[in-house]
Write a protein that holds these residues in place. Structure first.
Motif, PDB file in Angstrom:
ATOM      1  N   UNK A   1       4.189  13.187  -0.392  1.00 47.43           N
ATOM      2  CA  UNK A   1       4.596  12.769   0.956  1.00 47.43           C
ATOM      3  C   UNK A   1       3.542  13.132   1.999  1.00 47.43           C
ATOM      4  N   UNK A   2       3.101  12.137   2.767  1.00 46.59           N
ATOM      5  CA  UNK A   2       2.176  12.420   3.879  1.00 46.59           C
ATOM      6  C   UNK A   2       2.987  12.328   5.167  1.00 46.59           C
TER       7      UNK A   2
ATOM      8  N   UNK B   1      12.035   2.355  -3.553  1.00 48.43           N
ATOM      9  CA  UNK B   1      12.384   2.763  -2.183  1.00 48.43           C
ATOM     10  C   UNK B   1      13.262   4.014  -2.173  1.00 48.43           C
ATOM     11  N   UNK B   2      13.728   4.430  -3.354  1.00 48.47           N
ATOM     12  CA  UNK B   2      14.491   5.688  -3.381  1.00 48.47           C
ATOM     13  C   UNK B   2      13.558   6.897  -3.255  1.00 48.47           C
ATOM     14  N   UNK B   3      12.235   6.693  -3.359  1.00 48.60           N
ATOM     15  CA  UNK B   3      11.314   7.845  -3.153  1.00 48.60           C
ATOM     16  C   UNK B   3      11.437   8.360  -1.717  1.00 48.60           C
ATOM     17  N   UNK B   4      11.284   7.495  -0.695  1.00 51.19           N
ATOM     18  CA  UNK B   4      11.498   8.006   0.671  1.00 51.19           C
ATOM     19  C   UNK B   4      12.957   8.366   0.954  1.00 51.19           C
TER      20      UNK B   4
ATOM     21  N   UNK C   1       0.807  -1.224   0.000  1.00 51.64           N
ATOM     22  CA  UNK C   1       0.000   0.000   0.000  1.00 51.64           C
ATOM     23  C   UNK C   1       0.839   1.272   0.000  1.00 51.64           C
ATOM     24  N   UNK C   2       1.998   1.235   0.646  1.00 52.50           N
ATOM     25  CA  UNK C   2       2.793   2.466   0.766  1.00 52.50           C
ATOM     26  C   UNK C   2       4.248   2.133   1.084  1.00 52.50           C
ATOM     27  N   UNK C   3       5.089   3.133   0.853  1.00 48.98           N
ATOM     28  CA  UNK C   3       6.495   3.074   1.259  1.00 48.98           C
ATOM     29  C   UNK C   3       6.745   4.322   2.100  1.00 48.98           C
ATOM     30  N   UNK C   4       7.886   4.384   2.768  1.00 46.52           N
ATOM     31  CA  UNK C   4       8.125   5.592   3.546  1.00 46.52           C
ATOM     32  C   UNK C   4       9.426   5.551   4.303  1.00 46.52           C
ATOM     33  N   UNK C   5       9.582   6.561   5.173  1.00 48.48           N
ATOM     34  CA  UNK C   5      10.809   6.681   5.954  1.00 48.48           C
ATOM     35  C   UNK C   5      10.501   7.244   7.337  1.00 48.48           C
ATOM     36  N   UNK C   6      11.301   6.799   8.307  1.00 55.31           N
ATOM     37  CA  UNK C   6      11.325   7.434   9.622  1.00 55.31           C
ATOM     38  C   UNK C   6      12.677   8.131   9.719  1.00 55.31           C
TER      39      UNK C   6
ATOM     40  N   UNK D   1      10.532  11.994  12.414  1.00 57.15           N
ATOM     41  CA  UNK D   1       9.703  12.516  11.314  1.00 57.15           C
ATOM     42  C   UNK D   1       9.345  11.309  10.433  1.00 57.15           C
ATOM     43  N   UNK D   2       8.065  11.010  10.353  1.00 62.91           N
ATOM     44  CA  UNK D   2       7.653   9.840   9.569  1.00 62.91           C
ATOM     45  C   UNK D   2       6.911  10.311   8.335  1.00 62.91           C
ATOM     46  N   UNK D   3       7.370   9.850   7.174  1.00 61.62           N
ATOM     47  CA  UNK D   3       6.728  10.224   5.921  1.00 61.62           C
ATOM     48  C   UNK D   3       6.233   8.957   5.228  1.00 61.62           C
TER      49      UNK D   3
END
Ligand SMILES: Cc1cc2nc3c(=O)[nH]c(=O)nc-3n(C[C@H](O)[C@H](O)[C@H](O)COP(=O)(O)O)c2cc1C
Ligand SMILES: C=C(O[C@@H]1CC(C(=O)O)=C[C@@H](OP(=O)(O)O)[C@H]1O)C(=O)O
Length: 356
Positions: free
Chosen positions: A63-64, A129-132, A20-25, A79-81
């Protein structure tokens, strides 16, 4: 498990290409940092697929932010995106889920995770995964900008077509601004046309091409880095090799230094207005693993995109059956144009962590 990097500026990536999504902390963000929306949007947009030289998979990658910022200002807490995957076409991977795509991570991922890894779109191994990573790089760049540090990268070479290199002594924000305003990240737009033609020719042949990204950092003070295991080269290379498809990294003159004489490779020191500089920059701004105050210069080699439509010999890694793979899906015929900003982001994260 290692989807986290850093101690003072720490980035953890999560997600899979077709989940559903990817992201970063992101930890270690300066409290009170203004997360300038326009700056971050423009930075991340440089990674978006575009033109005929990118994957046909198109997503806005909005980015959310779900923690660590209030009204666009960083709290200093994690910071979580989250970035949604909005254009998955997992059917492309159904029948080929046990087929080892030559050059991709299907087989090694199967070995490492006992067959439980998400193979769709390369799962957690995907360039997606390079988006986050790039989002985290944008935040790191904002922190570095406060210290007067600027970063720029361009497609120095694609399929043997070469762009004008950075001037190793005088490169600066003027070149970076020009690059950042262009769809195709080259210093010489005419060269960019030639690169795009070479990519189109490879794509028409059901194939792909690779290239080199050259990156420069200016404004980094002298004295950053530590021998032996925390050299500036090691810290940067660690991050650069995290970018999928990076197969080589060189600093300054790099491998060509092996063919020079000492008198060519040594950068003469000069004193200008009380400031010590070098009149050339074969060292790429690093000596003894420590920055010397000159522009940092390095290059990352990207292999050709592994998923190509041309028939290739492979096996089903569960049954051992020999097969001819004809890979479907929406793939970048060349990674380099979208990867220039990934290289900038990797450098920004490494430096933000080093500078603390
Ligand atoms: C921005 C970006 C986009 C990529 N796009 C693709 C793609 O469309 N198809 C593909 O097979 N590989 C693509 N890759 C490369 C693969 O993810 C990578 O080759 C694979 O995970 C195996 O890792 P390795 O090449 O580092 O060994 C991309 C990489 C990046 C950084
Ligand atoms: C989606 C992106 O790149 C993807 C990276 C990728 C791979 O195997 O690395 C494979 C393709 O995805 P899929 O096969 O899942 O459609 C690319 O489109 C992106 O960068 O945002």
């Amino acid at each position: 498990m290692s989807s986290s990097f850093g101690s003072r500026f720490r980035v953890t990536l999560f997600g899979e290409s077709h989940g559903p999504a990817i992201g970063a902390v992101i930890e270690g963000v300066t409290p009170g940092l203004h997360l300038e929306e326009g700056y971050i949007r423009a930075y991340c947009a440089r990674r978006l697929a575009r033109g005929a030289y990118s994957t046909a998979r198109r997503e806005p990658d909005l980015p959310h932010i779900v923690s660590g910022a209030v009204d666009g200002v960083a709290c200093g807490t994690p910071l979580t995106v989250v970035i949604e995957n909005t254009s998955t076409r997992s059917g492309d991977y159904g029948p080929q889920s046990q087929i080892a795509r030559p050059g991709h991570a299907d087989y090694t991922g199967h070995l490492r995770y006992g067959g439980f890894n998400d193979v769709r779109g390369g799962g957690h191994f995907s360039g997606r995964l390079t988006a986050p990573l790039v989002y985290a790089g944008a935040v790191a760049s904002l922190m570095l900008r406060q210290r007067g540090i600027a970063i720029g990268a361009h497609a120095a070479e694609i399929a043997g077509v070469t762009d004008t290199p950075f001037d190793p002594v005088s490169v600066g924000p003027r070149e970076f601004d020009a690059l950042h305003s262009r769809d195709f990240p080259v210093l010489d737009p005419a060269v960019g046309e030639g690169m795009q033609a070479a990519i189109a020719a490879a794509r028409a042949d059901c194939d792909s091409v690779g290239g080199v990204v050259e990156c420069a950092v200016t404004g980094l003070p002298a004295g950053v880095g530590d021998p032996f295991f925390d050299t500036l080269e090691s810290r940067l290379a660690y991050l650069l090799f995290a970018i999928p498809a990076v197969k080589g990294v060189e600093f300054g003159a790099g491998f060509s230094a092996a063919r020079m004489r000492g008198s060519e490779s040594n950068d003469p020191f000069v004193s200008e207005g009380g400031k010590i500089r070098t009149s050339r920059n074969a060292a790429g701004g690093i000596q003894g693993g420590i920055s010397n105050g000159m522009p940092l210069l390095f290059r990352a080699a990207f292999k050709p995109t592994p998923s190509i439509a041309k028939p290739q010999q492979t096996v089903n890694f569960v049954t051992g059956e020999a097969l001819t793979a004809e890979i479907r899906g929406r793939h970048d015929p060349c990674i380099v144009p979208r990867a220039a900003v990934c290289v900038e982001a990797a450098a920004a994260i490494a430096l933000a962590d080093l500078l603390g």
